[in-house]
Design an enzyme around this catalytic site. Sequence first.
Site, short mmCIF file in Angstrom:
data_model
loop_
_atom_site.label_atom_id
_atom_site.label_comp_id
_atom_site.label_asym_id
_atom_site.label_seq_id
_atom_site.Cartn_x
_atom_site.Cartn_y
_atom_site.Cartn_z
N ARG A 52 -7.97 39.85 0.70
CA ARG A 52 -7.04 39.67 1.83
C ARG A 52 -5.87 38.77 1.43
O ARG A 52 -4.72 39.00 1.83
CB ARG A 52 -7.79 39.10 3.03
N VAL A 86 -3.75 33.62 9.99
CA VAL A 86 -3.90 32.75 8.82
C VAL A 86 -2.89 33.11 7.73
O VAL A 86 -2.89 32.52 6.66
CB VAL A 86 -5.35 32.80 8.29
N ASP A 87 -2.04 34.12 8.02
CA ASP A 87 -0.95 34.42 7.08
C ASP A 87 0.22 33.47 7.37
O ASP A 87 0.16 32.65 8.28
CB ASP A 87 -0.53 35.90 7.19
N HIS A 102 -6.05 28.66 13.36
CA HIS A 102 -7.20 29.09 12.55
C HIS A 102 -6.99 28.86 11.06
O HIS A 102 -7.67 29.48 10.24
CB HIS A 102 -7.53 30.57 12.84
N GLY A 173 -0.25 40.72 20.43
CA GLY A 173 -1.13 41.24 19.38
C GLY A 173 -2.45 40.52 19.21
O GLY A 173 -2.89 40.34 18.08
N THR A 174 -3.06 40.14 20.33
CA THR A 174 -4.41 39.58 20.19
C THR A 174 -5.37 40.33 21.11
O THR A 174 -4.99 40.73 22.22
CB THR A 174 -4.46 38.07 20.48
N SER A 175 -6.60 40.48 20.63
CA SER A 175 -7.63 41.12 21.45
C SER A 175 -8.09 40.17 22.56
O SER A 175 -8.75 40.59 23.49
CB SER A 175 -8.82 41.50 20.58
#
Length: 228
Positions: A52, A86-87, A102, A173-175
Amino acid sequence: MLTGAGMSAESGVPTFRDAQTGLWANFDPMQLASEEGFRANPSLVWDWYASRRDKMRAVQPNAGHVALARFAKQHPGRVGIVTQNVDDLHQRAGSEGVIRLHGDILQDTWLERGRCTPSCDMARAVPGSPPRCAACGNLVRPGVVWFGEMLPADALAQAESLAERCDVMLVVGTSGSVYPAAGLAHRARRAGAKVMIVNPEPSEIDDEAHVLLRGTAAHLLPALLDMN
Ligand code: BJW
């Protein structure tokens, strides 16, 4: 502004729940993203993160990241970005002061943080999958927040404070399935903010939204933010 994995999807970073492809098809990312999972199979988890990391280094911010950074520059002091990602794509698009709930996948840390002594030197870790401390054998792990771990206290406090003070919370863009991040939309709404969700699919926090925009980050954010 609260962003999740969908924010980076159009840059080519698989969302967390899409990340189970190819080599990883037989593993549950939820189990990989835990200390328990790492301890059970350190090389499997390390290799998953290494693959990743490679993907994330190779991608570029998308039109959504860029629109958001430009909007924040046009409205100094009025936009706060809280990300679960985390990018580093928000930062590479030019956004400043991004609050990272995160952690950072490109950073390393020790598995047993309390065990470090002055002889423990990350730069001299013995290469491996995962690398080990040359002095004490402590394992190296990615600098992210796994399930069951506390979020960085400063970041969480700043995010909660922003949620309670904002006029509008844009959630992209989050669940909405992972807490405490998912609770920020509720916190903002309860404090009187308007909540707007951008997501091509339903999320678990849609009930918090005053406005639901069904579409992707790279398509909708430039249109939405350039209107102002
Ligand atoms: C698009 C798109 C496009 C696609 N444009 N959109 C309260 C209730 C129940 C449980 C808990 C609770 N509070 C805490 C918990 C426990 C737990 C938790 O939430 N569990 C849930 C499963 C219920 N939380 C924790 O353990 C947290 N720690 C904690 O609370 O500490 C205190 C504590 C300690 C001990 C005991 C109890 C409390 C830590 C959570 C850490 C999460 N870490 C991960 C991994 C990070 C490292 C890594 O990347 O490997 O963070 S998990 C993973 O999920 C990652 C993400 O940041 C996070 C959220 O995922 P996200 O961003 O929502 O992505 P996806 O993939 O789920 O969804 C993508 C979305 O994008 C979809 O909706 C698509 O439709 C959309 N999309 N393309 C826009 N182009």
